[in-house]
Design an enzyme around this catalytic site. Structure first.
Site, short mmCIF file in Angstrom:
data_model
loop_
_atom_site.label_atom_id
_atom_site.label_comp_id
_atom_site.label_asym_id
_atom_site.label_seq_id
_atom_site.Cartn_x
_atom_site.Cartn_y
_atom_site.Cartn_z
N LYS A 1 55.84 17.28 -29.96
CA LYS A 1 54.53 16.65 -29.76
C LYS A 1 54.52 15.83 -28.47
O LYS A 1 53.58 15.90 -27.68
CB LYS A 1 54.18 15.77 -30.97
CG LYS A 1 53.85 16.60 -32.21
CD LYS A 1 53.69 15.75 -33.47
CE LYS A 1 53.51 16.67 -34.68
NZ LYS A 1 53.40 15.96 -35.96
N ASP B 1 45.62 12.97 -36.80
CA ASP B 1 46.04 13.95 -37.82
C ASP B 1 44.88 14.27 -38.77
O ASP B 1 44.91 15.29 -39.47
CB ASP B 1 47.20 13.38 -38.65
CG ASP B 1 48.57 13.84 -38.13
OD1 ASP B 1 48.62 14.87 -37.42
OD2 ASP B 1 49.57 13.16 -38.43
N GLN C 1 54.77 10.31 -38.39
CA GLN C 1 55.33 11.59 -38.83
C GLN C 1 55.70 11.51 -40.32
O GLN C 1 56.37 10.58 -40.75
CB GLN C 1 56.58 11.93 -37.98
CG GLN C 1 57.18 13.29 -38.27
CD GLN C 1 56.25 14.44 -37.89
OE1 GLN C 1 55.60 14.42 -36.86
NE2 GLN C 1 56.18 15.45 -38.76
#
Ligand code: NAP
Length: 281
Positions: free
Chosen positions: A53, A120, A97
């Protein structure tokens, strides 16, 4: 092979060049987009995901911040870091995460992220906005799947779409996005009776279970679009999806490979969400 491949790497490349162009335009106005990624613990898979990422951000001209913490970080300390990044004007997107160590309440952490930085798309506000047809952030994996359908000009409106898997991060938001695009949607889960009777009816079949070979050729309608979200390892340890690719590709009209399908699209859509957040600011 009957099916045409939907190449996630190729599509990602096109979308990422658009992201880079938009990032450069914002940077020229002194507003370089920024993404912060928090990793707690040493899971090797998570380390790879966050590294990818961060690298994708760098390649696209997005400023990125990676904060790594030991697995024993307290929940309170994590929430304090999220609060600081929520207020950091250089940061447009913030993600933690998953999975988190068991002593940390994942829902509490997700809800602590400012909804307008939740790239997200997991925050309950963003899930609600998606549900009511006014999405702010679309979760990256299902958003990427919609882009894949768009890339083949697939007429989603009126199509029968079947989503196998009903998680909060893939299956449910996928179903919402397909519904919004006008599909008639069926969602299957582990309790579904006679899965094949549903999948055989699908013009669009999205599979996201984490169960290898759950979809075999006899379960697919000839000509269907088959999107394989799954990420598993085969007996040789090679990455594979949920779909029996070798046989299903002989029946489907379109199919996504694993690797090289949905996987690269997920990171690409994270970049797209970050750019969209920065442009909204
Ligand atoms: P998850 O949270 O474990 O959810 C799996 C879903 O599949 C659940 O809804 C479960 O049903 C359903 N399921 C399990 N067995 C089933 C069966 N036999 N028949 C029908 N449904 C069944 O997984 P996830 O996070 O959604 O991820 C799914 C897969 O996608 C994993 O392989 C993951 O690694 C992969 N993934 C890939 C990407 C990417 O970028 N390519 C991104 C995210 C996830 P219940 O609800 O009844 O338990």
């Amino acid at each position: 092979m009957a099916a045409k491949l939907i190449d996630g790497n190729l599509l990602s490349k096109q979308l990422r060049s658009d992201v880079a162009r938009r990032a450069a335009a914002l940077t020229a106005q002194g507003r370089q987009p920024g993404l912060a990624v928090i990793l707690v613990g040493e899971s090797p898979a998570s380390q790879v995901y966050v590294r990818n990422k961060v690298k994708a951000c760098e390649d696209s001209g997005i400023h990125s911040v990676l904060e790594k913490y030991d697995a024993d970080l307290s929940e309170a300390a994590l929430l304090a870091r999220i609060d600081a990044l929520n207020h950091d004007p250089k940061i447009n997107g913030l993600l933690v995460q998953l999975p988190l160590p068991p002593h940390i309440d994942t829902n509490k952490v997700i809800e602590a992220i400012a909804a307008d930085k939740d790239v997200d798309g997991f925050h309950v506000n963003n899930a609600g906005l998606l549900m009511t047809g006014q999405p702010l952030f679309r979760p990256c994996t299902p958003y990427g799947v919609m882009k894949m359908l768009e890339s083949i000009d697939y007429p989603v409106r009126g199509a029968n779409a079947v989503v196998v898997g009903a998680s909060n991060i893939v299956g449910k938001p996928q179903a919402m996005l397909l519904l919004q695009a006008g599909a008639t949607v069926t969602i299957c889960n582990s309790k579904t009776r006679d899965l094949a009777s549903h999948t055989r009816n699908a013009d669009i079949l999205v599979v996201a279970t984490g169960r290898r070979n759950i979809v075999t050729a006899d379960m697919v309608k000839p000509g269907a679009v088959v999107i394989d979200v799954g990420m598993n390892r085969d007996d040789q340890g090679k990455l594979c999806g949920d779909v029996d690719f070798a046989n299903v590709k002989e029946v489907a009209g379109y199919i996504t490979p694993v690797p090289g399908g949905v996987g690269p699209m997920t990171i690409t859509m994270l970049l797209v969400n970050t750019i969209e957040a920065a442009e909204r600011n």
